[in-house]
Design an enzyme around this catalytic site. Structure first.
Site, PDB file in Angstrom:
ATOM      1  N   CYS A 201       0.786  -1.641  -0.148  1.00 14.35           N
ATOM      2  CA  CYS A 201      -0.253  -0.144  -0.138  1.00 14.35           C
ATOM      3  C   CYS A 201       1.041   1.470  -0.266  1.00 14.35           C
ATOM      4  O   CYS A 201       0.658   2.323  -0.541  1.00 14.35           O
ATOM      5  CB  CYS A 201      -0.671   0.284   0.932  1.00 14.35           C
ATOM      6  SG  CYS A 201      -0.379  -0.189   2.679  1.00 14.35           S
TER       7      CYS A 201
ATOM      8  N   HIS B 168      -2.640   6.477   4.327  1.00 15.29           N
ATOM      9  CA  HIS B 168      -1.635   6.931   4.976  1.00 15.29           C
ATOM     10  C   HIS B 168      -0.923   8.339   3.995  1.00 15.29           C
ATOM     11  O   HIS B 168      -1.271   8.922   3.767  1.00 15.29           O
ATOM     12  CB  HIS B 168      -0.685   6.127   4.182  1.00 15.29           C
ATOM     13  CG  HIS B 168      -0.378   4.327   5.150  1.00 15.29           C
ATOM     14  ND1 HIS B 168      -0.990   3.627   5.927  1.00 15.29           N
ATOM     15  CD2 HIS B 168       0.023   3.735   4.398  1.00 15.29           C
ATOM     16  CE1 HIS B 168      -1.090   3.174   6.103  1.00 15.29           C
ATOM     17  NE2 HIS B 168      -0.493   2.325   4.942  1.00 15.29           N
TER      18      HIS B 168
END
Ligand SMILES: NC(=O)c1ccc[n+]([C@@H]2O[C@H](COP(=O)([O-])OP(=O)(O)OC[C@H]3O[C@@H](n4cnc5c(N)ncnc54)[C@H](OP(=O)(O)O)[C@@H]3O)[C@@H](O)[C@H]2O)c1
Length: 350
Positions: A145, A258
């Protein structure tokens, strides 16, 4: 890419299986499949024995979660896996043997030669020729990711000026460690506010009101596995074994999405205005770069969004001329970092 259709259920559409459907990514798979009107003839909900028999609702229809077994893939065209590396290693090849095309979210096959590692906006060519109906199964890996979020922003700049070195620092959310980690962050936050000792089951140390080095195992070279994934996967995705990448990955007490600080060094000059224009026109990227009001990307603003947001676009004053840039990137890693990226790959299989 296929033309979107309003009705997802179609006689000629593929049979789909979602492996790990009860998890953070699995649940997001369902949401993305629905949002994008992904066409399917049937859909199988698979998880562990613990969840077998659970009822799930998808597009106004009730489904029963089935236990993942070796027979789960009979007649399945596309299997979306997000149940962890060991499950992928065991059941991925079984699914391929049965003729399924597996899109895997774990790290199990990412660095295996001949397994395409794909971000559709970046290297769709890596999976050319792999289609539903080609008469055999195949494996395609979804990158890590943090790598996906970083390369969504860095690749358009790399295409223009060729990145020779990239230094990344990440600020990674609880959701990256799954549904149980999100629950633990919520629980710990309550506990700390109530003056109780925090429950540490998923992470070995207090997460609420704290931050720490990523929980992935630390390797002999001092990097943790998450950091080395960014190093190795970037080289594979860019098909550039010489690009120098270093990363420091940190868990921060953010629930979802994130953030990453990315420093880039270029072979050719690239000024910040040109970079901003390139990013404004890049697919899957939005620019939030308002210096006057100090408004730049945040994890909250990108949560549940498809696009990766980029800001703080500025010349790196430590490098000569226009050979360096600093950028700040935020992306929902359950979505673009996992489920959305995998569904985009699945769309290219049709
Ligand atoms: N979270 C992210 O942002 C993210 C991003 C990229 C990649 N990934 C990768 O995606 C995978 C899943 O992550 P997650 O965050 O969704 O984890 P999660 O929330 O912990 O979910 C794990 C899923 O795997 C299932 N599972 C566990 N053991 C199983 C077994 N023996 N047989 C069948 N299913 C089993 C679980 O089913 P039960 O509910 O029945 O236990 C659950 O559905 C991991 O490989 C992770 O590295 C995650």
């Amino acid at each position: 890419m296929f033309t979107r259709v309003r009705m997802s259920y179609q006689e000629s559409a593929p049979c789909v299986a979602v492996v790990g459907v009860t998890g953070a990514v699995g649940q997001e798979f369902l949401s993305v499949l629905s949002d994008r009107d992904f066409p399917y003839r049937s859909i199988k909900m698979l998880a562990s024995k613990r969840s077998a028999g659970k009822q799930l609702s998808f597009q106004d229809k009730a489904y029963t979660v089935e236990e993942l077994t070796e027979d789960s893939f009979d007649g399945v065209d596309i299997a979306l896996f997000s149940a962890g590396g060991s499950i992928s290693k065991k059941f991925g090849p079984i699914a391929v043997e049965k003729g399924s095309i597996v899109v895997d979210n774990s790290s199990a096959f990412r660095m295996v030669e001949n397994v395409p590692l794909v971000i559709p906006e970046v290297n769709p060519e890596a999976m050319s020729g792999i289609k539903v109906g080609m008469g055999k199964g195949a494996l395609i890996a979804n990158p890590n990711c943090s790598t996906i979020i970083c390369l969504m922003a860095a690749t358009p700049l790399h295409r223009r000026a060729k990145v020779t070195r990239m230094v990344v620092s990440t600020y990674q959310a609880a959701s990256g460690a799954g549904a149980a980690a999100m629950e633990e962050l919520e629980l710990q936050t309550r506990e700390v506010l109530e003056g109780k000792p925090p429950t540490c089951k998923i992470f070995s140390q207090q997460y609420a009101f704290n931050l720490f080095s990523h929980n992935a195992p630390v390797l002999e070279n001092g990097y943790n596995e998450e950091e080395m994934k960014m190093v190795k996967e970037t080289r594979k995705i860019w098909n550039d074994k010489d690009v120098r990448v270093t990363a420091t990955c940190i868990r921060v007490p953010v629930m979802r999405a994130h953030a990453e600080s990315v420093n880039l060094q270029f072979e050719k000059p690239l000024d910040e205005d040109t970079a901003r224009d390139i990013l404004k026109n890049a697919p899957g990227v939005v620019v939030i770069d308002d210096r006057a009001s100090n408004h730049f990307p945040t994890p909250l603003e990108v949560s549940n969004k498809d696009d990766v947001a980029v800001g703080r676009i500025r010349r790196d004053v430590s490098q000569d001329g226009n050979h360096g840039l600093d950028i700040f990137v935020c992306g929902d890693q359950v979505r673009k970092g996992a489920a959305l990226n995998a569904v985009q790959i699945a769309e290219m299989l049709l």
